[in-house]
Write a protein that holds these residues in place. Structure first.
Motif, PDB file in Angstrom:
ATOM      1  N   UNK A 129     -67.594 -28.030  13.034  1.00 39.83           N
ATOM      2  CA  UNK A 129     -68.091 -29.149  13.809  1.00 39.83           C
ATOM      3  C   UNK A 129     -68.072 -28.916  15.312  1.00 39.83           C
ATOM      4  N   UNK A 130     -68.904 -29.651  16.037  1.00 41.31           N
ATOM      5  CA  UNK A 130     -69.079 -29.475  17.462  1.00 41.31           C
ATOM      6  C   UNK A 130     -67.776 -29.725  18.225  1.00 41.31           C
ATOM      7  N   UNK A 131     -66.973 -30.669  17.736  1.00 39.96           N
ATOM      8  CA  UNK A 131     -65.692 -30.949  18.404  1.00 39.96           C
ATOM      9  C   UNK A 131     -64.860 -29.663  18.487  1.00 39.96           C
TER      10      UNK A 131
ATOM     11  N   UNK B 231     -69.669 -31.547   3.167  1.00 42.30           N
ATOM     12  CA  UNK B 231     -69.356 -30.979   4.476  1.00 42.30           C
ATOM     13  C   UNK B 231     -68.391 -31.932   5.163  1.00 42.30           C
ATOM     14  N   UNK B 232     -67.109 -31.682   4.947  1.00 46.69           N
ATOM     15  CA  UNK B 232     -66.111 -32.597   5.492  1.00 46.69           C
ATOM     16  C   UNK B 232     -66.062 -32.506   7.013  1.00 46.69           C
ATOM     17  N   UNK B 233     -66.239 -31.281   7.511  1.00 46.51           N
ATOM     18  CA  UNK B 233     -66.305 -31.071   8.966  1.00 46.51           C
ATOM     19  C   UNK B 233     -67.730 -30.603   9.271  1.00 46.51           C
ATOM     20  N   UNK B 234     -68.641 -31.558   9.438  1.00 47.70           N
ATOM     21  CA  UNK B 234     -70.066 -31.244   9.411  1.00 47.70           C
ATOM     22  C   UNK B 234     -70.546 -30.416  10.595  1.00 47.70           C
TER      23      UNK B 234
ATOM     24  N   UNK C 199     -72.800 -30.385  12.787  1.00 44.74           N
ATOM     25  CA  UNK C 199     -73.863 -31.216  13.351  1.00 44.74           C
ATOM     26  C   UNK C 199     -74.690 -30.481  14.408  1.00 44.74           C
ATOM     27  N   UNK C 200     -74.128 -29.424  15.013  1.00 47.19           N
ATOM     28  CA  UNK C 200     -74.909 -28.695  16.017  1.00 47.19           C
ATOM     29  C   UNK C 200     -75.170 -27.260  15.560  1.00 47.19           C
TER      30      UNK C 200
ATOM     31  N   UNK D  95     -62.998 -23.615   6.898  1.00 52.73           N
ATOM     32  CA  UNK D  95     -63.179 -24.994   6.388  1.00 52.73           C
ATOM     33  C   UNK D  95     -64.668 -25.319   6.277  1.00 52.73           C
TER      34      UNK D  95
ATOM     35  N   UNK E 115     -66.995 -26.805  20.764  1.00 54.57           N
ATOM     36  CA  UNK E 115     -66.875 -27.158  22.177  1.00 54.57           C
ATOM     37  C   UNK E 115     -65.686 -26.448  22.814  1.00 54.57           C
ATOM     38  N   UNK E 116     -64.572 -26.425  22.113  1.00 55.27           N
ATOM     39  CA  UNK E 116     -63.377 -25.747  22.623  1.00 55.27           C
ATOM     40  C   UNK E 116     -63.475 -24.237  22.434  1.00 55.27           C
TER      41      UNK E 116
END
Lengths: 322, 272
Positions: free
Chosen positions: A206-208, A247-250, A252-253, A234, A211-212
């Protein structure tokens, strides 16, 4: 000498600065003479000592992520297990996560503490050819918190690299905490005269996370640390009952794949979520041995092979260039 | 007589309660739960602020969809960014001060400590019912800095600790509990996140990150167990897209779990 020593005055310019020992703030500081003599700007002698120590270590791999909880320690542990499954190879795993040392538990070495804070920095052995070092071994209780500021953490990392008797190693894997701070700077700094093969970057889709992770990649580029590739952990969950994927941690990007394309990096592979991985880690067992036929184990093996190939091709290139 | 202290001590004076969100472990959902608890408290009529002191990985701006706004200064310090016209949810994060969002903040401890000190005292929060402080994982410079600075202004109700169910997580959170005890920080309770996953196709529950660790940890350490939040792809997607999960899915079990934790927290800080 820490950049800003604990007994420094409020506007200390930093011991490595051109102004060290010379500004008005330095008047009366106990370190003033030392700083103005230039001794603090000299490179830390430990760097050469560590380079000397590391001559017997063929390959050094850092496992990094900007993000916490993506599976760095899980991956580091299983990379170590996989490399050590070849009995002719000597492997070591160094855990420099000073605040949250997970490696002792994951490697089944919990409770291997030496009584009292020990200066004895002997690694613990999981197998004859698989050694582990972590601050976890130096703590006398599972409730002990290591509440240290940066300079003290740096000192511990220096000791781990310089004073642990690693011996001859084919692979040294270094597991790191999340972020881009003291531990990361120290590891790169102290290993600066010893060649690091590269870093493996772990992320979740996921993007979250990404990003890091992009920041971590920028950090690697800034300090000229080669990046072996990225692992997307994951990556989807297959329900054991109905076999549908969620997709639990999708991503998205676009997940790690898009990020690797954009940043010109190798996607080493994707590891799916599997409850048995967490269980193995909690029990200190190798998931690769416990559930060898799972899709996750297959993903791990493929990724490990790519990492080995990278390390070996590196040596060949260096030998032919030298 | 410290002029700086006099000028800045006003900034937390109208903040009724300050709660730290901690975990020894990374990736357990501190930022996600800070965001969701803030939204839940706002929905129940409270004025809420979030201070994001994760300098290396500031996630909250994305989770609240505030992008990269310009941050202004006023006489009292930095003006926080508001997520709505009614100014019911305010946010300050280092994410706002970075020129390039992909640029890494590669600072050693002392520099981080200095900035966090400024964040605690130099943000003009105005009137708030609750200020939630999101932290990075660990027990180091950032945690000591935020605590020391809050204590100077006599302003910290306590901390919530987040864990996931598995031992690798609770193992780190135990150390965070020690940190709290050593620094005199009241533990308001433990939340277990990623507590099981219900397959949307067949409703089978899978314990992806093991089971029961949060409650066991609470019992072992004599802490209050505030509740558990399940793994929910609708929540993770919502967080990714910076949407208000509570508005979009008011009937979900996940919302109900979060809301119950928020209400318990509120009762606990209002009646210490």
């Amino acid at each position: 000498m820490a950049d800003i020593p604990s007994d420094a005055p409020q506007h200390c310019p930093g011991t490595a600065s051109e102004q060290a020992g010379k500004t008005s703030a330095c008047q009366g500081c106990p370190n003033q003479n030392l700083c103005s003599s230039g001794a603090t700007k000299a490179p830390d002698p430990a760097i050469e000592e560590i380079a000397e120590k590391m001559l017997t270590v063929k390959h050094k791999i850092l496992v990094l992520s900007g993000k916490g909880g993506v599976g760095k320690s899980t991956f580091s542990a299983h990379l170590a297990h996989a490399l050590a499954s070849d009995a002719t190879k000597e492997v070591a795993l160094l855990d420099v996560d000073i605040c949250g040392p997970s490696i002792p538990r994951i490697m089944g070495l919990e409770g291997e503490q030496v009584a009292g804070l020990s200066l004895c920095l002997s690694p613990r052995y999981v197998e004859d050819n698989l050694a582990v070092m972590s601050i976890g071994f130096l703590l006398s209780s599972p409730d002990d918190a290591v509440i240290w500021r940066g300079p003290k953490k740096n000192g511990m990392i220096k000791q781990f690299l310089r004073d642990v008797d690693w011996g001859e190693l084919d692979y040294l894997i270094v597991d790191t905490p999340p972020g881009t701070s003291d531990e990361h700077l120290s590891i790169v700094q102290y290993l600066s005269s010893a060649r690091i093969d590269g870093a493996v970057i772990i992320t979740t889709p996921q993007e979250v996370s990404l990003q890091d992770v992009r920041k971590e990649i920028r950090f690697c580029q800034k300090v000229q640390l080669p990046i072996i590739g990225v692992v997307e952990n994951m990556s989807g969950f297959v329900c054991p009952k109905c076999k549908n994927t969620s997709q639990i941690f999708p991503p998205t990007t676009g997940g790690a794949e898009r990020m690797c394309e954009e940043m010109n990096l190798t996607l080493l592979g994707r590891v799916p979520l599997d409850p048995r991985i967490g269980k193995s880690c909690d029990e200190g067992k190798s998931f690769l041995t416990e559930v060898p036929d799972s899709p996750a184990a297959a993903a791990y093996h493929s990724i490990v092979q790519s990492i080995q190939a990278y390390c070996l091709s590196h040596v060949t290139r260096e030998e032919s260039a030298g | 007589f410290d002029v700086n202290l006099m000028l800045n001590c006003g900034n937390l004076a109208q903040v009724q309660h300050v709660v730290l969100i901690l975990s020894g472990k990374g990736g357990v959902g501190k930022s996600t739960l800070t965001t969701e608890l803030a939204l839940a408290l706002r929905h129940s009529g409270k004025k809420v602020g979030i201070l994001d002191v994760d300098l290396c990985g500031p996630s909250i701006p994305r989770m609240l969809s505030v992008g990269k706004p310009e941050v202004h200064q006023c006489d009292l310090g930095w003006v926080p960014v508001y997520t709505d016209a009614q100014k019911s949810l305010a946010l300050m994060s280092i994410g706002f001060l970075l020129e390039d969002p992909d640029e890494a903040v590669v600072w050693r401890g002392p520099k981080k400590t200095a900035l966090i000190g400024q964040f605690v005292s130099d943000v003009a929060w105005g009137e708030l019912d609750v200020l939630l402080v999101d932290t990075p994982p660990g027990t180091s410079d950032e945690h000591l800095a935020v605590l020391e600075n809050l204590k100077k202004q006599h302003k910290v109700d306590g901390a919530i600790l987040i864990t996931t169910p598995q031992a690798v997580s609770t193992g780190d959170v135990r150390r965070e509990i020690t940190f709290c005890k050593k620094t005199g920080l009241r533990i308001l309770g433990i939340v277990e996140n990623m507590s099981g996953f219900v397959c949307p196709h067949c409703s089978e529950c899978s314990n992806i990150f093991s089971k029961g660790g949060g409650e066991e940890l609470a019992k072992l350490t004599g802490s209050v167990y505030l509740g558990s939040v399940p793994l929910d792809p609708l929540l993770t997607t919502s967080i990714e897209e910076g949407k208000d999960f509570i508005q979009t899915f008011p009937d979900s079990a996940t919302f109900s779990a979060i809301n119950s934790i928020a209400q318990t927290l509120l009762t606990s800080i209002q009646n210490p």
